[in-house]
Design a protein around this motif. Structure first.
Motif, PDB file in Angstrom:
ATOM      1  N   LYS A   3       0.842  -1.191   0.000  1.00 52.71           N
ATOM      2  CA  LYS A   3       0.000   0.000   0.000  1.00 52.71           C
ATOM      3  C   LYS A   3       0.883   1.249   0.000  1.00 52.71           C
ATOM      4  O   LYS A   3       2.025   1.215   0.476  1.00 52.71           O
ATOM      5  CB  LYS A   3      -0.925   0.000   1.217  1.00 52.71           C
ATOM      6  N   SER A   4       0.342   2.340  -0.508  1.00 49.51           N
ATOM      7  CA  SER A   4       1.127   3.565  -0.657  1.00 49.51           C
ATOM      8  C   SER A   4       1.718   4.048   0.667  1.00 49.51           C
ATOM      9  O   SER A   4       2.821   4.607   0.693  1.00 49.51           O
ATOM     10  CB  SER A   4       0.264   4.666  -1.269  1.00 49.51           C
ATOM     11  N   GLY A   5       1.016   3.826   1.759  1.00 44.19           N
ATOM     12  CA  GLY A   5       1.520   4.249   3.058  1.00 44.19           C
ATOM     13  C   GLY A   5       2.768   3.512   3.496  1.00 44.19           C
ATOM     14  O   GLY A   5       3.479   3.973   4.403  1.00 44.19           O
ATOM     15  N   THR A  38       5.264   2.779   1.359  1.00 44.54           N
ATOM     16  CA  THR A  38       6.271   2.962   0.309  1.00 44.54           C
ATOM     17  C   THR A  38       7.659   3.246   0.880  1.00 44.54           C
ATOM     18  O   THR A  38       8.655   2.672   0.421  1.00 44.54           O
ATOM     19  CB  THR A  38       5.847   4.092  -0.649  1.00 44.54           C
ATOM     20  N   GLN A  76       1.299   0.023  -7.577  1.00 40.87           N
ATOM     21  CA  GLN A  76       0.573   0.644  -6.478  1.00 40.87           C
ATOM     22  C   GLN A  76      -0.412   1.697  -6.981  1.00 40.87           C
ATOM     23  O   GLN A  76      -0.247   2.242  -8.068  1.00 40.87           O
ATOM     24  CB  GLN A  76       1.567   1.327  -5.528  1.00 40.87           C
ATOM     25  N   ASN A  77      -1.402   1.990  -6.157  1.00 42.96           N
ATOM     26  CA  ASN A  77      -2.281   3.114  -6.422  1.00 42.96           C
ATOM     27  C   ASN A  77      -1.535   4.423  -6.182  1.00 42.96           C
ATOM     28  O   ASN A  77      -0.574   4.472  -5.422  1.00 42.96           O
ATOM     29  CB  ASN A  77      -3.514   3.067  -5.515  1.00 42.96           C
ATOM     30  N   GLY A  78      -2.016   5.491  -6.805  1.00 39.55           N
ATOM     31  CA  GLY A  78      -1.418   6.795  -6.584  1.00 39.55           C
ATOM     32  C   GLY A  78      -0.455   7.178  -7.693  1.00 39.55           C
ATOM     33  O   GLY A  78      -0.163   6.390  -8.598  1.00 39.55           O
ATOM     34  N   ASN A 124       4.416   7.370  -5.952  1.00 39.47           N
ATOM     35  CA  ASN A 124       5.247   6.328  -5.349  1.00 39.47           C
ATOM     36  C   ASN A 124       6.589   6.144  -6.042  1.00 39.47           C
ATOM     37  O   ASN A 124       7.609   5.955  -5.387  1.00 39.47           O
ATOM     38  CB  ASN A 124       4.476   5.004  -5.330  1.00 39.47           C
ATOM     39  N   ASP A 142      -9.378  -2.072   4.049  1.00 37.35           N
ATOM     40  CA  ASP A 142      -8.486  -1.475   5.046  1.00 37.35           C
ATOM     41  C   ASP A 142      -9.265  -0.970   6.255  1.00 37.35           C
ATOM     42  O   ASP A 142      -8.847  -1.165   7.406  1.00 37.35           O
ATOM     43  CB  ASP A 142      -7.692  -0.322   4.419  1.00 37.35           C
ATOM     44  N   THR A 148      -5.679   3.795   5.546  1.00 40.20           N
ATOM     45  CA  THR A 148      -6.113   3.707   4.152  1.00 40.20           C
ATOM     46  C   THR A 148      -5.154   4.471   3.234  1.00 40.20           C
ATOM     47  O   THR A 148      -4.232   5.149   3.697  1.00 40.20           O
ATOM     48  CB  THR A 148      -7.529   4.304   3.976  1.00 40.20           C
ATOM     49  N   GLU A 149      -5.433   4.371   1.928  1.00 38.34           N
ATOM     50  CA  GLU A 149      -4.630   5.082   0.935  1.00 38.34           C
ATOM     51  C   GLU A 149      -5.241   6.434   0.545  1.00 38.34           C
ATOM     52  O   GLU A 149      -4.941   6.972  -0.506  1.00 38.34           O
ATOM     53  CB  GLU A 149      -4.480   4.219  -0.326  1.00 38.34           C
ATOM     54  N   ALA A 194      -2.928   9.108  -0.721  1.00 39.93           N
ATOM     55  CA  ALA A 194      -2.352   8.900  -2.053  1.00 39.93           C
ATOM     56  C   ALA A 194      -3.358   9.182  -3.155  1.00 39.93           C
ATOM     57  O   ALA A 194      -2.962   9.321  -4.322  1.00 39.93           O
ATOM     58  CB  ALA A 194      -1.834   7.467  -2.182  1.00 39.93           C
TER      59      ALA A 194
END
Length: 330
Positions: free
Chosen positions: A82-84, A86, A107-109, A112, A275, A282-283, A286
């Motif tokens: 998850k982006s958190g 990274t 990844q989402n976002g 990253n 999540d 959560t993301e 991002a």
């Protein structure tokens, strides 16, 4: 090829499982509680098109850390955390990988790759976009929607794209991966709506008030992107500029024009909902947070996306589409 999936969650297990089912060398790196069911039962990989294969545990390598996976010079890292996570993943990459190791972010976002490259400048960090929803339950992973993986064009991805395609992971190499990432981010603005609604994705998309909230977030993001000179790529059957208008249509017309969008397994939900249910961060930063930051960089405000950041950053909430509209002032 030696694929190491760093982040054995839903996306990581699906991509890694498809590659392993095709006979590729795959190591899944994840937390022991996530890997234990796979170690005991193998990994069952299914999709909405009828694919159904169980990859025995003996056909997979399982590791608790990237160091335990022992990446070699021919390893390709598929980053699926998850982006958190990274930054912590980047520290693992620096410690365990030799210079030049390819790292493909799935990844989402939109930030990253830059964050990893800043911490690990010696690695070949490339962007990717995963278009579909994937559900992981124990030792079974299921792709619940359709779409093509999109990977940043590079000598590495030109070499692995045929492997992905042969493994059933339909893959394309767009000319402008940055535009693709922003196009996907527009779609991911539904993640907080789905999480707050507490509904399966298909049921949420059939709720016109939920769609109006989704459309409002997209409209605000498109305004910010236009000021920033960003033209998001079309990653669905509907262009990004038209999609908010389609989302606002009454149900009788929306269901006719958006048939492909509604081709979702009945139980599928967003990863952000997962999540929240698990009590994880959560993301949202991002996704909506990226819109808010881009707006600030160009002298604009993005109050709707900022409000979603606040809603998802506090105590767990469950709101109907009507309630969301009221909270956002729509």
């Amino acid at each position: 090829m030696n694929f190491i999936v760093l982040g054995a969650g839903a996306i990581g297990c699906y991509v890694g499982g498809r590659l392993a089912a095709h006979g590729q060398s795959v190591c899944l790196v994840g937390r022991p509680h996530a890997l234990q069911p796979i170690e005991q039962q193998g990994l069952k990989v299914t999709d909405l098109d009828g694919f159904d294969r169980t990859v025995p545990a003996s056909a997979l390598q399982l590791a608790a850390t990237l160091a335990d996976a022992a990446p070699s010079a021919d390893s390709i890292i598929l980053l699926c955390v998850k982006s958190g996570a990274t930054e912590s993943a980047a520290r693992e990459l620096v410690a365990a990988c030799v210079p030049g190791t390819p790292v493909i972010s799935l990844q989402n976002g939109v930030d990253n790759v830059a964050r990893i490259a800043a911490m690990a400048p010696g690695l070949n960090v490339l962007a990717g976009m995963v278009p579909y929803n994937v559900v992981l339950r124990g030792a079974q992973v299921h792709r619940a929607t359709a779409g093509h993986l999109q990977l940043q064009r590079d000598a590495v991805t030109e070499r692995i794209a045929p492997v992905f395609n042969a493994a059933g992971l339909a893959t394309v190499l767009p000319q402008d991966i940055r535009a693709v990432q922003w196009g996907k981010l527009l779609l991911n603005l539904n993640n907080p709506v789905n999480a707050l609604s507490d509904l399966p994705l298909r049921q949420e998309l059939l709720d016109r008030d939920c769609r109006r909230v989704f459309a409002a977030l997209q409209t605000e993001a498109l305004r910010v992107m236009a000021r920033a000179g960003i033209t998001p790529a079309q990653v669905t059957a509907v262009s990004p500029t038209l999609l908010p208008h389609v989302l606002r249509l009454p149900n009788w017309l929306f269901t006719r024009l958006a048939k492909r969008m509604l081709q979702i397994d009945a139980t599928a939900r967003s990863s952000m909902w997962d999540d929240l249910e698990a009590g994880r961060v959560t993301e949202i930063d991002a996704l909506c947070g990226a819109v808010v930051r881009l707006a600030a960089q160009h002298g604009l405000a993005a109050p709707l996306n900022a409000r979603m950041c606040a809603l998802l950053g506090g105590p767990r909430q469950r709101l109907t589409g009507t309630q969301m509209r009221q909270v956002l002032g729509l």
